[in-house]
Design a protein around this motif. Structure first.
Motif, PDB file in Angstrom:
ATOM      1  N   ASN A 218       1.216  -1.154   0.146  1.00 51.69           N
ATOM      2  CA  ASN A 218       0.324  -0.112   0.180  1.00 51.69           C
ATOM      3  C   ASN A 218       0.557   1.196  -0.116  1.00 51.69           C
ATOM      4  O   ASN A 218       0.223   2.392  -0.361  1.00 51.69           O
ATOM      5  N   LEU A 219       2.262   0.666   0.666  1.00 55.24           N
ATOM      6  CA  LEU A 219       3.033   2.408   0.713  1.00 55.24           C
ATOM      7  C   LEU A 219       3.419   2.239  -1.014  1.00 55.24           C
ATOM      8  O   LEU A 219       3.628   3.509  -1.687  1.00 55.24           O
ATOM      9  N   GLY A 220       3.483   1.482  -1.768  1.00 56.43           N
ATOM     10  CA  GLY A 220       3.891   1.794  -2.712  1.00 56.43           C
ATOM     11  C   GLY A 220       3.007   1.831  -4.422  1.00 56.43           C
ATOM     12  O   GLY A 220       3.293   2.688  -5.069  1.00 56.43           O
ATOM     13  N   ILE A 221       1.832   1.947  -3.535  1.00 57.87           N
ATOM     14  CA  ILE A 221       0.638   1.848  -4.687  1.00 57.87           C
ATOM     15  C   ILE A 221       0.731   3.659  -4.318  1.00 57.87           C
ATOM     16  O   ILE A 221       0.087   4.604  -5.293  1.00 57.87           O
ATOM     17  N   THR A 222       0.683   3.840  -3.268  1.00 58.54           N
ATOM     18  CA  THR A 222       0.843   5.430  -2.354  1.00 58.54           C
ATOM     19  C   THR A 222       1.933   6.966  -3.465  1.00 58.54           C
ATOM     20  O   THR A 222       1.540   7.270  -3.898  1.00 58.54           O
ATOM     21  N   PHE A 223       3.312   5.987  -3.080  1.00 55.40           N
ATOM     22  CA  PHE A 223       4.199   6.402  -3.852  1.00 55.40           C
ATOM     23  C   PHE A 223       4.005   6.841  -5.697  1.00 55.40           C
ATOM     24  O   PHE A 223       3.933   7.909  -6.643  1.00 55.40           O
ATOM     25  N   GLU A 293      -7.254  20.196 -13.768  1.00 57.16           N
ATOM     26  CA  GLU A 293      -7.831  20.752 -12.599  1.00 57.16           C
ATOM     27  C   GLU A 293      -8.871  21.295 -12.368  1.00 57.16           C
ATOM     28  O   GLU A 293      -9.922  21.019 -11.659  1.00 57.16           O
ATOM     29  N   ARG A 294      -9.613  21.370 -13.639  1.00 58.87           N
ATOM     30  CA  ARG A 294     -11.390  21.759 -13.778  1.00 58.87           C
ATOM     31  C   ARG A 294     -11.987  20.329 -13.409  1.00 58.87           C
ATOM     32  O   ARG A 294     -12.769  20.768 -12.612  1.00 58.87           O
ATOM     33  N   HIS A 295     -11.468  19.405 -13.528  1.00 56.69           N
ATOM     34  CA  HIS A 295     -12.597  18.013 -12.925  1.00 56.69           C
ATOM     35  C   HIS A 295     -12.235  17.522 -11.911  1.00 56.69           C
ATOM     36  O   HIS A 295     -12.239  16.438 -11.152  1.00 56.69           O
ATOM     37  N   GLY A 296     -11.128  17.990 -10.909  1.00 60.95           N
ATOM     38  CA  GLY A 296     -10.668  17.693  -9.812  1.00 60.95           C
ATOM     39  C   GLY A 296      -9.724  16.546  -9.666  1.00 60.95           C
ATOM     40  O   GLY A 296      -9.138  15.404  -8.926  1.00 60.95           O
ATOM     41  N   ALA A 297      -9.008  15.892 -11.274  1.00 58.25           N
ATOM     42  CA  ALA A 297      -8.351  14.645 -11.387  1.00 58.25           C
ATOM     43  C   ALA A 297      -7.139  14.224 -10.082  1.00 58.25           C
ATOM     44  O   ALA A 297      -6.558  13.709 -10.457  1.00 58.25           O
ATOM     45  N   LEU A 298      -6.398  16.079 -10.409  1.00 57.15           N
ATOM     46  CA  LEU A 298      -4.876  15.501  -9.524  1.00 57.15           C
ATOM     47  C   LEU A 298      -5.469  15.883  -7.876  1.00 57.15           C
ATOM     48  O   LEU A 298      -4.688  14.834  -7.643  1.00 57.15           O
ATOM     49  N   LYS A 299      -7.030  16.496  -7.579  1.00 57.11           N
ATOM     50  CA  LYS A 299      -7.116  16.611  -6.109  1.00 57.11           C
ATOM     51  C   LYS A 299      -7.769  14.746  -6.183  1.00 57.11           C
ATOM     52  O   LYS A 299      -7.213  14.279  -4.839  1.00 57.11           O
ATOM     53  N   ASP A 300      -8.395  14.175  -6.868  1.00 61.73           N
ATOM     54  CA  ASP A 300      -8.915  12.849  -6.110  1.00 61.73           C
ATOM     55  C   ASP A 300      -7.705  12.346  -6.499  1.00 61.73           C
ATOM     56  O   ASP A 300      -7.849  10.737  -5.739  1.00 61.73           O
ATOM     57  N   THR A 301      -6.453  12.282  -6.877  1.00 57.20           N
ATOM     58  CA  THR A 301      -4.767  11.031  -7.132  1.00 57.20           C
ATOM     59  C   THR A 301      -4.937  10.965  -6.154  1.00 57.20           C
ATOM     60  O   THR A 301      -4.671  10.396  -5.292  1.00 57.20           O
ATOM     61  N   VAL A 302      -4.937  12.530  -5.015  1.00 55.80           N
ATOM     62  CA  VAL A 302      -4.129  12.632  -4.246  1.00 55.80           C
ATOM     63  C   VAL A 302      -4.561  11.844  -2.542  1.00 55.80           C
ATOM     64  O   VAL A 302      -4.206  11.271  -2.342  1.00 55.80           O
ATOM     65  N   ALA A 303      -6.146  11.986  -2.882  1.00 59.57           N
ATOM     66  CA  ALA A 303      -7.107  11.627  -1.877  1.00 59.57           C
ATOM     67  C   ALA A 303      -6.601   9.857  -2.475  1.00 59.57           C
ATOM     68  O   ALA A 303      -6.846   9.540  -0.893  1.00 59.57           O
ATOM     69  N   ARG A 304      -6.810   9.448  -3.119  1.00 56.42           N
ATOM     70  CA  ARG A 304      -6.588   8.211  -3.354  1.00 56.42           C
ATOM     71  C   ARG A 304      -5.753   7.529  -2.943  1.00 56.42           C
ATOM     72  O   ARG A 304      -5.097   6.977  -2.364  1.00 56.42           O
ATOM     73  N   HIS A 307      -5.517   7.310   1.063  1.00 57.20           N
ATOM     74  CA  HIS A 307      -6.760   6.014   1.237  1.00 57.20           C
ATOM     75  C   HIS A 307      -5.548   4.769   1.794  1.00 57.20           C
ATOM     76  O   HIS A 307      -6.036   4.181   2.584  1.00 57.20           O
ATOM     77  N   TYR A 308      -4.726   4.676   0.831  1.00 55.16           N
ATOM     78  CA  TYR A 308      -4.062   3.363   0.438  1.00 55.16           C
ATOM     79  C   TYR A 308      -2.773   3.577   1.768  1.00 55.16           C
ATOM     80  O   TYR A 308      -2.663   2.829   2.198  1.00 55.16           O
ATOM     81  N   GLY A 309      -2.151   4.721   1.503  1.00 56.26           N
ATOM     82  CA  GLY A 309      -1.711   5.686   2.704  1.00 56.26           C
ATOM     83  C   GLY A 309      -1.929   5.109   3.605  1.00 56.26           C
ATOM     84  O   GLY A 309      -1.158   4.806   5.075  1.00 56.26           O
ATOM     85  N   ALA A 310      -3.414   5.630   3.859  1.00 56.03           N
ATOM     86  CA  ALA A 310      -4.144   5.030   5.362  1.00 56.03           C
ATOM     87  C   ALA A 310      -4.119   3.635   5.922  1.00 56.03           C
ATOM     88  O   ALA A 310      -3.780   2.994   6.780  1.00 56.03           O
TER      89      ALA A 310
END
Length: 340
Positions: A218-223, A293-304, A307-310
């Motif tokens: 999960n750290l690797g996925i996060t990375f 940026e318009r569709h929040g793709a970068l923000k949601d990638t960080v949110a994903r 999740h894996y970091g948690a």
């Protein structure tokens, strides 16, 4: 206190010392790892140590071997085997970097000329093969069939992940699930193996092996999620490559997948032209970032990634509190926070 290195400004904030703290905890063993790396990359064929030394010197902070050493320490092991396995992990990683740069036709590696740009593709592939062989020699020298099973399986999975990425390149129909399978293979598998062998050398029970495998995976996925987001936001001098390398190569990463799925017909046509046909104009990268940026793709990638970091942090819950555990948790936060 949590700190990050802001990849947009180059400033070091309060989480950016996470890797330094981890390095300090295993400093003596890491010195032994570096000695083993230098020792085992030698060859009478002079091109091999020249090329291998070039890529290894550009290898950054040795995160994967750090994980092996820290996991072993956290499990109570302080013998010599961990250093040999950490060196093995670094050789596997370095071999894949050499092969990746050839496949991706990369001219830069961490801001320096890539090995294939200096010595050519044939030499890079063959020295990558040499480093894989050295990794297997280190596995055999360790003498544990369980270690051999874990690291050899990871090597096979990494190769499968790279081939899967090749199959999904330039295909805007790639799903998020398919993308996750790619990054589990090409990146997270080695993180998982690097951590899991730490429990094996310590002779810990299977439940702890599994916990460290989950942490590493999960750290690797996060990375990798953060790395893929950074490709559309970081500066060359801080990330070690130019902005938009993935875009120019037609790689389908999560920011692209989300922007494509959330876009209208005109926007999807843009992604198909630029990534499937690789018909790109000077302003296309800027427009791609605008759509993300318009569709929040970068923000949601960080949110994903968060999740894996948690999940990674929770996997360490069965281990007693201590400096290595704290440092590993801080590394998760560091991976998520870098540059955002």
């Amino acid at each position: 206190m949590a700190v990050v290195v802001n990849l947009e400004t180059g400033r070091k904030d309060a989480k950016g010392d996470a890797l330094d703290r981890l390095t300090d905890l295993v400093a003596a063993d890491l010195g032994r790892v570096n000695q083993l790396i230098i020792q085992h990359m030698q060859s009478d064929v002079q091109l091999i140590p020249q090329l291998a030394g070039h890529i290894i010197a550009a290898g950054g902070k040795r995160l994967r071997p750090l994980l092996t050493l820290a996991a072993a320490h956290m499990c109570g092991y302080h013998g010599e085997r961990a250093a040999g396995l950490a060196a093995c992990v670094e050789f596997i990683h370095t071999a894949t970097l050499l092969h990746d740069d050839v496949v991706d036709e990369s001219a830069l590696r961490r801001g320096e000329a890539s090995a294939n740009a200096v010595w050519g593709n044939k030499a890079s592939v063959l020295v990558g093969d040499f480093l894989f062989s050295r990794a297997f020699q280190l596995m055999v020298a360790d003498g544990s069939l369980r270690v051999l099973e874990i690291l050899s399986t990871a090597s096979a999975v990494i190769a499968e992940g790279e081939v899967l990425q090749l199959m999904t390149s330039n295909d805007t129909a790639t799903t998020e699930q398919a993308y996750l399978e790619v990054i589990k293979g090409k990146t997270a598998a080695l993180f998982a193996a690097a951590c899991e062998v730490g429990a094996v050398v310590a002779g810990r029970p299977k439940v702890e092996e599994d916990a460290l495998q989950s942490f590493g995976l999960n750290l690797g996925i996060t990375f990798q999620l953060i790395d893929d987001a950074l490709d559309y936001s970081a500066k060359q001098e801080t990330l070690g490559k130019t902005v938009g390398d993935d875009f120019r190569e037609g790689k389908i990463t999560l920011p692209v997948i989300l922007a494509f799925l959330r876009g209208d017909a005109e926007e999807r046509a843009f992604w198909q032209r630029t990534l499937e046909e690789v018909d790109q104009k000077d302003a296309d990268l800027r427009h791609a970032i605008h759509l993300m940026e318009r569709h929040g793709a970068l923000k949601d990638t960080v949110a994903r990634a968060a999740h894996y970091g948690a999940i990674a942090r929770d996997a360490l819950g069965i281990f007693p509190e201590g400096p290595e555990k704290r440092a590993l948790i801080d590394v998760v936060d560091f991976c998520i926070d870098r540059g955002f």
